[in-house]
Design an enzyme around this catalytic site. Structure first.
Site, PDB file in Angstrom:
ATOM      1  N   CYS A   1      45.425  31.848  41.887  1.00  0.00           N
ATOM      2  CA  CYS A   1      44.478  32.791  41.277  1.00  0.00           C
ATOM      3  C   CYS A   1      44.174  33.982  42.174  1.00  0.00           C
ATOM      4  O   CYS A   1      43.724  35.027  41.693  1.00  0.00           O
ATOM      5  CB  CYS A   1      43.188  32.067  40.901  1.00  0.00           C
ATOM      6  SG  CYS A   1      43.423  30.742  39.693  1.00  0.00           S
TER       7      CYS A   1
ATOM      8  N   HIS B   1      37.916  37.800  39.768  1.00  0.00           N
ATOM      9  CA  HIS B   1      38.775  36.826  39.110  1.00  0.00           C
ATOM     10  C   HIS B   1      37.976  36.172  37.991  1.00  0.00           C
ATOM     11  O   HIS B   1      36.848  35.717  38.192  1.00  0.00           O
ATOM     12  CB  HIS B   1      39.238  35.783  40.135  1.00  0.00           C
ATOM     13  CG  HIS B   1      39.908  34.590  39.516  1.00  0.00           C
ATOM     14  ND1 HIS B   1      40.861  34.705  38.533  1.00  0.00           N
ATOM     15  CD2 HIS B   1      39.751  33.256  39.741  1.00  0.00           C
ATOM     16  CE1 HIS B   1      41.265  33.492  38.182  1.00  0.00           C
ATOM     17  NE2 HIS B   1      40.604  32.605  38.887  1.00  0.00           N
TER      18      HIS B   1
ATOM     19  N   ASN C   1      40.797  31.685  31.952  1.00  0.00           N
ATOM     20  CA  ASN C   1      41.283  31.907  33.313  1.00  0.00           C
ATOM     21  C   ASN C   1      42.785  32.140  33.257  1.00  0.00           C
ATOM     22  O   ASN C   1      43.552  31.212  32.998  1.00  0.00           O
ATOM     23  CB  ASN C   1      40.949  30.684  34.179  1.00  0.00           C
ATOM     24  CG  ASN C   1      41.365  30.849  35.630  1.00  0.00           C
ATOM     25  OD1 ASN C   1      42.134  31.738  35.978  1.00  0.00           O
ATOM     26  ND2 ASN C   1      40.872  29.979  36.489  1.00  0.00           N
TER      27      ASN C   1
END
Length: 323
Positions: A114, A250, A280
């Protein structure tokens, strides 16, 4: 005068299939309300069976090139952040290179889960500052739907597929924090925390594997480390939270985003949030949010942007850029 990596274009791509939370109610002991309350996610996009990560990345790259008024051969280097590349090798970046008609540059993937886009952006900045490239296409793209355990309600409802891209170009600046372009970067990792977020397979284990996560521990590390890395990146150029126009974090979980913003000292009305619509998307989440933020009219030329992300490794970092 100093050399700066200045944003010239941004773009994104989302697969056609939209998956609302209600779809998981058919197969899991979960509800739309449960998912929204714990993550802020309402829906996400899943790639079609015949779509690969490089396909998504190519569409995002083309959108960024269009905004910048460039074609593929105007690019000197391509840096693609992904943990879900099409093949073990070659890199997905080289597939994008071919798809956009680039025959003169070089391309490679970066894998920091990520945090991948922050790492890719930092690498692209270094290529420009060192004179190894004048124009770099930086992409984050993922098909995390391919590594989900569909029986694990704590993880499979959180992730989605997508891609975002940004084009950086070398320009001259005065060497102050008022310059346009990337002003500072901060990268970190700590392999002691590998077991908090990982895929339980890979090439050398002869098993594709599925994503595993210790959610509470990841949350705890995320809030602490994201605020810390953002402060560090700002400190490097003598700036503080009050100078920030937008935080583009993020997009993992709305509670992480809110807690990090509070710890950083930035109100939520200065945070670009897309997690509700995308879930996500790992390395794709920041460039997706940047592109959406521009399309919404939130992010404008001259704005000071802070991006920060954390992922498996653990790996985390931040970038400060004046748009």
């Amino acid at each position: 005068m100093v050399r700066r990596a200045v944003v010239k274009g941004v773009g994104h791509y989302l697969p056609d299939r939209v998956v609302p939370n209600a779809e998981f109610e058919k197969t899991l002991d979960t509800t739309d309300e449960w998912i929204k309350a714990r993550s802020g996610i309402e829906s996400r996009h899943f790639a079609a069976p015949d779509q690969t990560t490089s396909d998504l990345a190519t569409q995002a790259a083309k959108a960024a090139l269009d905004m910048a008024g460039m074609d593929g051969n105007d690019i000197d280097a391509i840096v693609l952040a992904t943990s879900t590349a099409d093949l073990t090798f070659p890199s997905a970046a080289t597939m994008v290179q071919h798809a956009i008609g680039n025959t003169k540059g070089y391309a490679f993937d970066v894998q920091a889960v990520c945090a991948g886009f922050v790492y890719a952006l930092s690498n692209a900045n270094a290529l420009i500052l060192s004179g190894q490239a004048d124009r770099v296409l930086v992409i984050g793209a993922e098909t995390f739907s391919r590594i989900m355990d569909w029986t694990d309600r704590s993880t499979c409802v959180l992730f989605g597929d997508g891609a975002g891209a940004i084009i950086l170009e070398a320009q001259e600046g005065d060497g102050t924090s008022a310059d346009r372009g990337i002003l500072s970067t901060d990268l970190n990792s700590d392999g002691r925390y590998k077991d908090l977020l990982y895929v339980d397979g890979g090439v050398s284990t002869q098993n594709t594997g599925m994503l595993r996560m210790v959610g509470k521990e990841v949350f705890r590390h995320a809030v602490e480390k994201l605020a810390q890395t953002a402060h560090t990146a700002l400190d490097k150029v003598g700036l503080g939270p009050d100078d920030v126009s937008w935080v583009v974090p993020h997009q993992a979980n709305i509670r992480i985003i809110q807690s990090t913003a509070k710890k950083l000292g930035v109100e939520m009305d200065r945070v670009v949030v897309t997690v509700q619509n995308h879930g996500n998307t790992s390395a794709a989440s920041i460039p997706l949010a940047l592109s959406v933020g521009v399309a919404r009219g939130q992010i404008k030329t001259g704005d000071l942007i802070v991006t920060e992300a954390i992922g498996g490794g653990l790996a985390w970092g931040a970038v400060v850029v004046r748009w």
